[in-house]
Design a protein around this motif. Structure first.
Motif, PDB file in Angstrom:
ATOM      1  N   SER A 234       0.824  -1.197   0.000  1.00 40.70           N
ATOM      2  CA  SER A 234       0.000   0.000   0.000  1.00 40.70           C
ATOM      3  C   SER A 234       0.863   1.253   0.000  1.00 40.70           C
ATOM      4  CB  SER A 234      -0.899  -0.004   1.231  1.00 40.70           C
ATOM      5  OG  SER A 234      -0.122  -0.314   2.365  1.00 40.70           O
ATOM      6  N   VAL A 235       0.768   2.000  -1.065  1.00 36.06           N
ATOM      7  CA  VAL A 235       1.441   3.297  -1.148  1.00 36.06           C
ATOM      8  C   VAL A 235       0.392   4.294  -1.618  1.00 36.06           C
ATOM      9  CG1 VAL A 235       3.812   2.590  -1.572  1.00 36.06           C
ATOM     10  CG2 VAL A 235       2.224   2.651  -3.453  1.00 36.06           C
ATOM     11  N   TYR A 236       0.767   5.558  -1.680  1.00 34.29           N
ATOM     12  CA  TYR A 236      -0.158   6.552  -2.221  1.00 34.29           C
ATOM     13  C   TYR A 236      -0.133   6.411  -3.738  1.00 34.29           C
ATOM     14  CZ  TYR A 236      -0.102   8.416   2.502  1.00 34.29           C
ATOM     15  OH  TYR A 236      -0.220   8.561   3.863  1.00 34.29           O
TER      16      TYR A 236
ATOM     17  N   PHE B 192      -1.968   7.174  -6.118  1.00 36.89           N
ATOM     18  CA  PHE B 192      -2.406   8.259  -6.997  1.00 36.89           C
ATOM     19  C   PHE B 192      -1.283   9.263  -7.249  1.00 36.89           C
ATOM     20  CE2 PHE B 192      -3.526   8.732  -2.599  1.00 36.89           C
ATOM     21  CZ  PHE B 192      -2.934   9.928  -2.248  1.00 36.89           C
ATOM     22  N   LEU B 193      -0.207   9.168  -6.463  1.00 35.19           N
ATOM     23  CA  LEU B 193       0.940  10.062  -6.672  1.00 35.19           C
ATOM     24  C   LEU B 193       1.903   9.445  -7.673  1.00 35.19           C
ATOM     25  CD1 LEU B 193       1.859  11.039  -2.968  1.00 35.19           C
ATOM     26  CD2 LEU B 193       0.453  12.321  -4.577  1.00 35.19           C
TER      27      LEU B 193
ATOM     28  N   GLU C  60       6.513  12.617  -6.960  1.00 32.40           N
ATOM     29  CA  GLU C  60       5.725  13.317  -5.930  1.00 32.40           C
ATOM     30  C   GLU C  60       5.838  12.599  -4.589  1.00 32.40           C
ATOM     31  OE1 GLU C  60       1.993  15.170  -8.527  1.00 32.40           O
ATOM     32  OE2 GLU C  60       1.937  13.080  -7.909  1.00 32.40           O
ATOM     33  N   PHE C  61       5.810  11.280  -4.649  1.00 33.35           N
ATOM     34  CA  PHE C  61       5.857  10.470  -3.418  1.00 33.35           C
ATOM     35  C   PHE C  61       7.182  10.678  -2.680  1.00 33.35           C
ATOM     36  CE2 PHE C  61       6.575   5.989  -1.715  1.00 33.35           C
ATOM     37  CZ  PHE C  61       5.792   6.171  -0.588  1.00 33.35           C
TER      38      PHE C  61
ATOM     39  N   ALA D 114       7.495  14.260  -1.437  1.00 32.83           N
ATOM     40  CA  ALA D 114       6.694  14.438  -0.213  1.00 32.83           C
ATOM     41  C   ALA D 114       7.449  13.885   0.988  1.00 32.83           C
ATOM     42  CB  ALA D 114       5.345  13.731  -0.360  1.00 32.83           C
ATOM     43  N   SER D 115       8.083  12.736   0.802  1.00 36.50           N
ATOM     44  CA  SER D 115       8.861  12.145   1.895  1.00 36.50           C
ATOM     45  C   SER D 115      10.000  13.094   2.299  1.00 36.50           C
ATOM     46  CB  SER D 115       9.410  10.780   1.458  1.00 36.50           C
ATOM     47  OG  SER D 115      10.124  10.188   2.491  1.00 36.50           O
TER      48      SER D 115
ATOM     49  N   LYS E 257      10.067  16.323   1.975  1.00 34.53           N
ATOM     50  CA  LYS E 257       9.497  17.489   2.681  1.00 34.53           C
ATOM     51  C   LYS E 257       9.083  17.119   4.096  1.00 34.53           C
ATOM     52  CE  LYS E 257       7.783  20.002  -1.360  1.00 34.53           C
ATOM     53  NZ  LYS E 257       6.582  20.313  -2.156  1.00 34.53           N
ATOM     54  N   LEU E 258       8.528  15.914   4.258  1.00 33.96           N
ATOM     55  CA  LEU E 258       8.113  15.490   5.602  1.00 33.96           C
ATOM     56  C   LEU E 258       9.321  15.356   6.527  1.00 33.96           C
ATOM     57  CD1 LEU E 258       5.396  12.848   4.626  1.00 33.96           C
ATOM     58  CD2 LEU E 258       5.005  15.085   5.654  1.00 33.96           C
ATOM     59  N   HIS E 259      10.492  15.076   5.936  1.00 31.71           N
ATOM     60  CA  HIS E 259      11.718  15.006   6.734  1.00 31.71           C
ATOM     61  C   HIS E 259      12.366  16.387   6.893  1.00 31.71           C
ATOM     62  CE1 HIS E 259      11.506  10.612   6.013  1.00 31.71           C
ATOM     63  NE2 HIS E 259      12.113  10.557   7.153  1.00 31.71           N
ATOM     64  N   LYS E 260      11.709  17.406   6.343  1.00 29.80           N
ATOM     65  CA  LYS E 260      12.192  18.789   6.424  1.00 29.80           C
ATOM     66  C   LYS E 260      13.643  18.923   5.938  1.00 29.80           C
ATOM     67  CE  LYS E 260       9.038  20.423  10.028  1.00 29.80           C
ATOM     68  NZ  LYS E 260       8.029  20.802   9.039  1.00 29.80           N
TER      69      LYS E 260
ATOM     70  N   LYS F  18       9.227   2.794  -2.888  1.00 27.91           N
ATOM     71  CA  LYS F  18       9.186   2.804  -1.425  1.00 27.91           C
ATOM     72  C   LYS F  18      10.599   2.921  -0.848  1.00 27.91           C
ATOM     73  CE  LYS F  18       6.714  -0.730   0.101  1.00 27.91           C
ATOM     74  NZ  LYS F  18       6.050  -2.051  -0.018  1.00 27.91           N
TER      75      LYS F  18
END
Lengths: 238, 323
Positions: B104-106, B108-109, B113-114, B117-118, B120-123, B160
């Motif tokens: 299960s991953v996103y 739709f991305l 993008e996936f 996003a990772s 960015k989430l890790h700043k 992933k």
């Protein structure tokens, strides 16, 4: 406190599922019903208050919030895609805030705004009943979203628990047991709507002050508990 | 599945401790799912390098990885990564990367993008550059702008891995990372993980496929029925399993005469002449290997080949699970 990337993923995920088609269904039914009653006006006295209060704030808002609120987190937990979000250093509070804010915004758009539109159609203009029900629905969008996000973080199969709250607690118990009105989001919404419109057909059992105070307390408690539960998120055994 | 032979376990668990400081530590960890014991009193320490977590399906491998990533709390004992308990501590993901087993991953991305996003989430200071670097590492640049839902399972796995590697973690946890990968992708992923291990990262990956673990891992942790059945280098583990004879295949100038000579040695339990050579079952690995060459020389036999035929990981694993 708030993470825009989480919000962006949540928004994309929300509209990337077929379930998104259902979001507009309650609002569509409200608008069609309003148009139908408008064309047959005069058959039921004070029907706008009943439609906007009982159908709009009392059914369309909770059902739309249920569909959206359980999707923003519950669906990701169900299919485990939430692991990709939680396997990052983002604080769980920020995840809950982002998901709740997206749920609130989309519920506002798909439920509160249609209530306002239905009010304008029903009364042929922007009157106090439409504004009151719109503000009450906006409050409902916030609190219901917090509740359904919290339920998604706390339990498996959140839709069942969310439906139980709406159908059993709000529609049955809060109408039979007088004290239950204090824990009914619908009654808080109607309290705001009644304060603005002064329309007694809204069947509001609370005034605006307890409605707002209880709503604020509920938002704080629900967000705090949702954060606690998401912080203790565990992977299910296969 | 039969239980692990009790005699094999304590011997195998005396494998040497890692020379470098432990990054990952399990101290008498037990985890229950209701009444089911998924992990039972496991203690282990891992340092930099590649470690394979090997065991049959349902042995507790995923539970161990979820305990390490803070998605399960130990019912008993303690788990730490870099000295920090991961449960209720998402900040550990500043230095930890996780590749979950489930597909299960996103979807739709796109992969770009996936992974972005990772990042960015890790700043990360430059998320775009980090995402491109990670996509390049897993050879996903060309397909990066396609939605993940159009990918094969192997490509999803690589996406992933890229998302888990985007912040260059010190510890990388991978649950069955080679699932669905074709042989070329598998080779590339193995090279990538080996390289990360050599550069001082602590890599722990689970697999039920012996060949993957044998080819990639510096050390193995064998989990059977929730217990740590063996730990360390698998050749060392095999030698420590003293209750099991060690099997060698010998080829010499006179296999029949060599059989007679070896049977006189107390270190040899039995011999068999086969079409491939002389199969010897030695009860004492050290004594047998030390004396073999001298025995051949004294008997005037030319020793052409000595093949340890049960030192493969498959053989070790078969012994440990009692198959």
């Amino acid at each position: 406190m708030y993470n825009t990337t989480v919000a962006w993923i949540t928004f994309r995920a929300l509209f990337g599922r077929r379930r998104a088609l259902l979001f507009a269904l309650p609002a569509l039914i409200l608008i069609v019903l309003t148009l139908g009653l408008k064309s047959a006006s005069g058959t039921v006295a004070d029907w706008p208050a009943i439609v906007l209060g009982q159908v709009g704030a009392g059914a369309v808002v909770p059902l739309t919030a249920l569909l959206i609120g359980t999707s923003v987190l519950g669906s990701e937990i169900d299919d485990n895609s939430v692991l990709h979000l939680l396997a990052t250093p983002v604080p769980r509070r920020a995840v809950v805030m982002a998901k709740t804010s997206v749920a609130t915004a989309v519920t506002f758009l798909f439920a509160a705004v249609p209530v306002l539109i239905a009010g304008v159609i029903a009364q042929g203009g922007l009157h106090s009943l439409a504004v009151g029900c719109f503000l009450g629905s906006a409050l409902g969008a916030v609190v219901y979203s917090c509740l359904f996000v919290m339920i998604s973080a706390a339990v498996r199969h959140p839709v069942i628990y969310a439906l139980a709250y709406v159908a059993l607690w709000e529609e049955l118990i809060s109408n039979l047991v007088s004290g239950a009105k204090y824990l009914s989001i619908e009654q808080w919404s109607l309290g705001v709507a009644h304060a603005v419109s002064k329309n007694t057909n809204l069947n509001a059992h609370l005034t605006i002050t307890p409605s707002l105070v209880l709503a604020v307390i509920a938002v704080v408690v629900l967000l705090t508990y949702a954060t606690r539960r998401l912080s203790a998120f565990t992977v299910r055994a296969d | 599945m039969t239980a692990v032979e009790p005699s094999a376990v304590p011997a195998a668990r005396t494998a040497p401790e890692p020379a470098t400081p432990a990054v990952v530590s399990f101290d008498h960890v037990t985890h229950w799912y209701g009444n089911v014991v998924a992990v039972n009193d496991i203690s282990l320490e891992l340092g930099p390098g590649v470690t394979g977590l090997l065991g049959p399906n349902g042995a507790g491998k995923s539970t161990i990885l979820h305990l390490l990533s803070g998605f399960l709390s130990p019912s008993r004992g303690s788990v730490t990564i870099g000295g920090v308990a991961p449960w209720r501590h998402p900040a550990i993901f500043d230095t930890v990367g996780l590749v979950p087993e489930r597909d299960s991953v996103y979807a739709f991305l796109t992969a770009r993008e996936f992974v972005l996003a990772s990042a960015k989430l890790h700043k990360l200071p430059d998320p775009k550059a980090a995402a491109e670097r990670a996509l390049q590492l897993v050879e996903m640049i060309d397909a990066a702008d396609r939605p993940i839902q159009t990918y094969s399972k192997g490509m999803r796995q690589r996406a992933k891995v890229a998302a888990a590697l985007v912040h260059d973690p010190k510890v990388l946890l991978l649950d069955e990372p080679f699932n669905g990968m074709d042989p070329r992708q598998r080779m590339h992923m193995m090279d990538l993980l080996r390289d990360l291990g050599q550069r001082g990262r602590t890599i722990l990956f689970s697999s039920h496929i012996l060949e993957e673990v044998e080819r990639l891992a510096d050390t193995v942790q064998v989990v059977v029925a929730g217990r740590l059945a063996a730990s360390g280098d698998y050749r060392t583990i095999r030698r420590l399993m003293t209750t099991r004879p060690h099997v060698f295949l010998l080829r010499s100038t006179d296999d029949r005469e060599l059989a007679r000579v070896l049977m006189a040695s107390p270190a040899v339990q039995g011999v068999a002449l086969t079409k491939d050579g002389l199969e010897v079952r030695a009860s004492d690995h050290g004594t047998f290997t030390r004396k073999l060459a001298r025995s051949c020389r004294d008997a005037g036999i030319g020793l052409r080949e000595v093949i340890p035929s049960d030192e493969s990981l498959e053989s070790v694993f078969a012994y440990l699970v009692g198959a």
